[in-house]
Design a protein around this motif. Sequence first.
Motif, PDB file in Angstrom:
ATOM      1  N   VAL A   1       1.065  -1.154  -0.015  1.00  0.00           N
ATOM      2  CA  VAL A   1       0.062   0.015   0.027  1.00  0.00           C
ATOM      3  C   VAL A   1       0.906   1.387  -0.057  1.00  0.00           C
ATOM      4  O   VAL A   1       0.671   2.197  -0.802  1.00  0.00           O
ATOM      5  CB  VAL A   1      -0.994   0.099   1.247  1.00  0.00           C
ATOM      6  CG1 VAL A   1      -1.921   1.306   1.366  1.00  0.00           C
ATOM      7  CG2 VAL A   1      -1.847  -1.195   1.159  1.00  0.00           C
ATOM      8  N   PHE A   2       1.903   1.313   0.926  1.00  0.00           N
ATOM      9  CA  PHE A   2       2.854   2.424   0.894  1.00  0.00           C
ATOM     10  C   PHE A   2       3.686   2.685  -0.422  1.00  0.00           C
ATOM     11  O   PHE A   2       3.709   3.650  -0.892  1.00  0.00           O
ATOM     12  CB  PHE A   2       3.965   2.057   1.950  1.00  0.00           C
ATOM     13  CG  PHE A   2       5.095   3.048   2.017  1.00  0.00           C
ATOM     14  CD1 PHE A   2       5.073   4.262   2.579  1.00  0.00           C
ATOM     15  CD2 PHE A   2       6.188   2.625   1.679  1.00  0.00           C
ATOM     16  CE1 PHE A   2       6.159   5.099   2.572  1.00  0.00           C
ATOM     17  CE2 PHE A   2       7.429   3.355   1.444  1.00  0.00           C
ATOM     18  CZ  PHE A   2       7.312   4.557   1.961  1.00  0.00           C
ATOM     19  N   ALA A   3       3.920   1.590  -0.842  1.00  0.00           N
ATOM     20  CA  ALA A   3       4.901   1.531  -2.088  1.00  0.00           C
ATOM     21  C   ALA A   3       4.169   1.937  -3.352  1.00  0.00           C
ATOM     22  O   ALA A   3       4.710   2.960  -4.277  1.00  0.00           O
ATOM     23  CB  ALA A   3       5.622   0.101  -2.721  1.00  0.00           C
ATOM     24  N   THR A   4       2.710   1.665  -3.433  1.00  0.00           N
ATOM     25  CA  THR A   4       1.792   2.157  -4.650  1.00  0.00           C
ATOM     26  C   THR A   4       1.620   3.679  -4.195  1.00  0.00           C
ATOM     27  O   THR A   4       1.487   4.248  -5.508  1.00  0.00           O
ATOM     28  CB  THR A   4       0.613   1.267  -4.544  1.00  0.00           C
ATOM     29  OG1 THR A   4       0.746  -0.092  -4.676  1.00  0.00           O
ATOM     30  CG2 THR A   4      -0.418   1.605  -5.723  1.00  0.00           C
ATOM     31  N   ALA A   5       1.338   4.005  -3.232  1.00  0.00           N
ATOM     32  CA  ALA A   5       1.172   5.503  -2.942  1.00  0.00           C
ATOM     33  C   ALA A   5       2.200   6.487  -3.278  1.00  0.00           C
ATOM     34  O   ALA A   5       2.306   7.417  -3.880  1.00  0.00           O
ATOM     35  CB  ALA A   5       0.715   5.652  -1.489  1.00  0.00           C
ATOM     36  N   VAL A   6       3.586   5.900  -2.869  1.00  0.00           N
ATOM     37  CA  VAL A   6       4.748   6.756  -3.154  1.00  0.00           C
ATOM     38  C   VAL A   6       5.260   6.571  -4.558  1.00  0.00           C
ATOM     39  O   VAL A   6       5.926   7.284  -5.225  1.00  0.00           O
ATOM     40  CB  VAL A   6       5.706   6.348  -1.905  1.00  0.00           C
ATOM     41  CG1 VAL A   6       7.195   7.095  -2.200  1.00  0.00           C
ATOM     42  CG2 VAL A   6       5.135   6.527  -0.599  1.00  0.00           C
ATOM     43  N   PHE A   7       5.486   5.237  -5.104  1.00  0.00           N
ATOM     44  CA  PHE A   7       6.116   4.933  -6.314  1.00  0.00           C
ATOM     45  C   PHE A   7       5.222   4.667  -7.493  1.00  0.00           C
ATOM     46  O   PHE A   7       5.767   4.450  -8.505  1.00  0.00           O
ATOM     47  CB  PHE A   7       7.194   3.782  -5.898  1.00  0.00           C
ATOM     48  CG  PHE A   7       8.149   3.977  -4.785  1.00  0.00           C
ATOM     49  CD1 PHE A   7       9.298   4.913  -5.107  1.00  0.00           C
ATOM     50  CD2 PHE A   7       8.090   3.446  -3.569  1.00  0.00           C
ATOM     51  CE1 PHE A   7       9.928   5.046  -3.932  1.00  0.00           C
ATOM     52  CE2 PHE A   7       8.889   3.516  -2.666  1.00  0.00           C
ATOM     53  CZ  PHE A   7      10.199   4.232  -2.737  1.00  0.00           C
ATOM     54  N   GLY A   8       4.053   4.816  -7.208  1.00  0.00           N
ATOM     55  CA  GLY A   8       3.043   4.294  -8.332  1.00  0.00           C
ATOM     56  C   GLY A   8       3.115   2.879  -8.638  1.00  0.00           C
ATOM     57  O   GLY A   8       3.968   1.842  -7.903  1.00  0.00           O
ATOM     58  N   ALA A   9       2.285   2.349  -9.592  1.00  0.00           N
ATOM     59  CA  ALA A   9       2.097   0.894  -9.812  1.00  0.00           C
ATOM     60  C   ALA A   9       3.186   0.226 -10.143  1.00  0.00           C
ATOM     61  O   ALA A   9       3.845  -0.716  -9.751  1.00  0.00           O
ATOM     62  CB  ALA A   9       1.009   0.731 -10.673  1.00  0.00           C
TER      63      ALA A   9
END
Length: 432
Positions: A262-270
Amino acid sequence: MSAITKKIGWKVAAALVVANMIGTGVFTSLGFQLLDVQNSWSIAALWVLGGVMALVGAFCYAEVGSAFPKSGGEYVFLTKIYHPFVGYLAGWVSLIVGFAAPVALAAMALGAYTSNVISIAPSVLAVGTVILISGIHSFNLKVSSRFQAFATWFKVLLILFLVVTGLVVASGATALDFSGSWTLEVLTPSFAIAFVYVSYSYTGWNAAAYILDEIEQPGQNLPKALVRGTLVVTVLYVLLQLVFLKHGSLEALKGQIDVGHVFATAVFGAKGAAFINFLIAFFLVSSISAMVWVGPRVSMAMSADYKLWGFLRRKNKNGLPVMALWFQAVISIFYVLTGTFESVLLYCGFILQLSSALAVGGVFILRKRNPSATYYQSPFYPWLPLLFLLFSIWILGYLIVNQPQESLMGGAILAVGALTYFLSPKTEKSTS
């Protein structure tokens, strides 16, 4: 195992503590905590308290380990302090739960993270990883050692990267809540249950106590390794949970095993999240590797003392304890296939907390037996061991009341262990 030709100092021992502590819980437990505890002050308090408890435990284990500088952890400590029966149960806990369950938990988390990127069932990924890592540790100790050393630094650098990135990048949806509702949450049973997840995340703070035979001057180096390693991990843990909360909505994080996704998607995109998921998966591989490596040491100690476990003494031509290693792997796979992540974590947390509490309680007995001891003694006696025991009673009490099924499972594991004790005649050279 082959004879030890070179012992390690406190820095290497501290690295082992960090490698064992930083594992599954830091990337998984926040989602379960948020089901009932949602104020950010409450979450931060949970992780700070977890660090305090681990630090207190580290001081106490340093004293007990200095009194009995022999590899084996609680198996040795409780045997010497209480009775061989109590020590045997601690060894049984390590054999059946202490390492096999964390391996299963890490493998299940790895399956959850990796399945976000590739279309393979999480359980298949988990079982395959346990088999692969166990196979690696069955052949070449040199490769395993180098891999583990690299993985420790990789873990620290990955968390630092995520923390710095999370602090710098502006957030969209956020679960941060610094209102005054924490005053109500910290007094609820849910806060105590959430603390179980946190305390599991800090397991591994006592890792150096399992290899005392290999530490140079353990009376001096064990306290340094345990305390300094625990402090480093505590700071990293608190910061990481705050950036997770900063970059994920409450609904997106609640109940999720893979909060890092969830964190990675919000910060780095899909696309960036896919890459971060693989990094976290490798992170979890290193955690599995550490447990697969250390766990058989306790099994070997038991196999030397009790005939029932004599078959675990079998080694390969390179001196590796392959039978103990694969016995642990089979148990881990059993946990993966039969238990949910949450239930395995809870009864694992119950039984490990009980074992640690008994070891810390041993400080009182040691002080009474030998008040003028010259080995390392933890500061602020009797307050530190008393604080640890109060924390433990709090956790165990709430688990029994609010999670009776998992608590009974933990009790059943102990009962089976007690039965095997009476079916396990000691070897002639037993030191228990």
